[in-house]
Design a protein around this motif. Structure first.
Motif, short mmCIF file in Angstrom:
data_model
loop_
_atom_site.label_atom_id
_atom_site.label_comp_id
_atom_site.label_asym_id
_atom_site.label_seq_id
_atom_site.Cartn_x
_atom_site.Cartn_y
_atom_site.Cartn_z
N VAL A 6 -1.46 2.64 -1.41
CA VAL A 6 -1.53 1.21 -2.01
C VAL A 6 -0.69 0.47 -1.52
O VAL A 6 -1.25 -0.74 -1.41
CB VAL A 6 -1.29 1.97 -3.63
CG1 VAL A 6 -1.01 0.51 -4.35
CG2 VAL A 6 -2.21 2.77 -4.04
N GLU B 66 -4.05 4.57 -8.45
CA GLU B 66 -5.30 4.47 -7.47
C GLU B 66 -6.61 4.46 -8.00
O GLU B 66 -6.76 5.31 -8.83
CB GLU B 66 -4.90 5.49 -6.32
CG GLU B 66 -3.52 5.57 -5.71
CD GLU B 66 -2.43 6.62 -6.53
OE1 GLU B 66 -1.54 6.41 -6.35
OE2 GLU B 66 -3.18 7.36 -7.17
N GLY C 113 -5.91 -0.63 -6.54
CA GLY C 113 -4.74 -0.06 -6.73
C GLY C 113 -3.71 -0.98 -7.14
O GLY C 113 -3.65 -2.58 -6.80
#
Length: 243
Positions: A100, A137, A147
């Motif tokens: 992320v 996520e 995310g």
């Protein structure tokens, strides 16, 4: 000529009073120091965050006003509900933190560079390993489509960045995070610097003095230390598949 305080490397908990930050550029407070876990956590607990480009010294900020989300107001609205009806997404928590962060650091249209430099990625990954940093996520099969990540200090969540690879990906991540935090009585997500996109998502602005007052209370309340991976079920939204 701008004169900024230089942080003492031997005092990682010490920062100048954020109310004394510059007006131009808005919120610039100090420079130097390091990105150690102790200094980062101390900064967020005082309403301060690092923000710098790769060719700049380490800069620390506390802007006025401050952009925040109220977790109780992050709901599945009509447009998000329609989007969820069109896709087959699932949400996880703390399953792919570094992915992320690196997605947030990737080049974006109209953006020359990124402030999420390698030193920042390493520092926040360390905080994740310690149970202080967290990510939500959003997946389409095995592909990340959105995310968000940030730092939890007491009962305050300090949002750092979010991304979308598919329309609605960041909104789903943000809304799922808000649901999770509301369950734990985290009332605010600090979004730091205002922009039109954040306001469109429901963010509001607070005067810095009011924000700092809230931070002083929330940062010292008992939070949720450690990994949040086991609480994925609390972050599911109508129309999403389970993790």
């Amino acid at each position: 000529m701008i004169r900024l305080p230089l942080l003492d490397t031997t005092k990682p908990d010490h920062f100048p009073d954020p109310r004394k930050a510059l007006m131009d550029p808005n919120g610039l407070l100090a420079f130097g120091g390091d990105l150690s876990p102790r200094r980062l956590l101390a900064a967020y607990a005082q309403g301060i965050f690092p923000w710098f480009n790769e060719d700049e010294p380490l800069l620390w900020w506390s802007p006025d006003p401050r952009c925040v989300f109220h977790t109780a107001l992050l709901k599945v609205n009509r447009s998000l509900r329609r989007r969820l009806a069109e896709v087959s997404w699932r949400v996880t928590v703390d399953h792919a933190f570094r992915d992320v962060v690196e997605a947030c650091a990737a080049p974006r249209p109209g953006q020359a560079g990124t402030w999420i430099v390698p030193a920042m990625i390493g520092a926040y990954t360390h905080l994740y390993d310690m149970g202080h940093a967290h990510s939500v996520e959003v997946w389409q099969d095995d592909q990340l489509v959105g995310g968000i990540y940030g730092i939890a200090v007491g009962r305050l969540f300090c949002g750092e960045s979010m991304f979308s690879r598919e329309s609605g990906g960041s909104r789903v991540a943000l809304t799922a995070l808000g649901q999770l935090l509301q369950h734990w009585d985290f009332p605010l997500i600090d979004a730091q610097v205002t922009n039109a996109h954040l306001l469109q998502l429901g963010a509001v602005e607070y005067p810095r003095t009011e924000f700092l007052r809230m931070v002083a209370q929330l940062a010292h309340l008992p939070g949720q230390p450690g990994s949040w991976a086991g609480f994925t079920h609390l972050a599911q939204l109508p129309g999403l598949r389970g993790s």
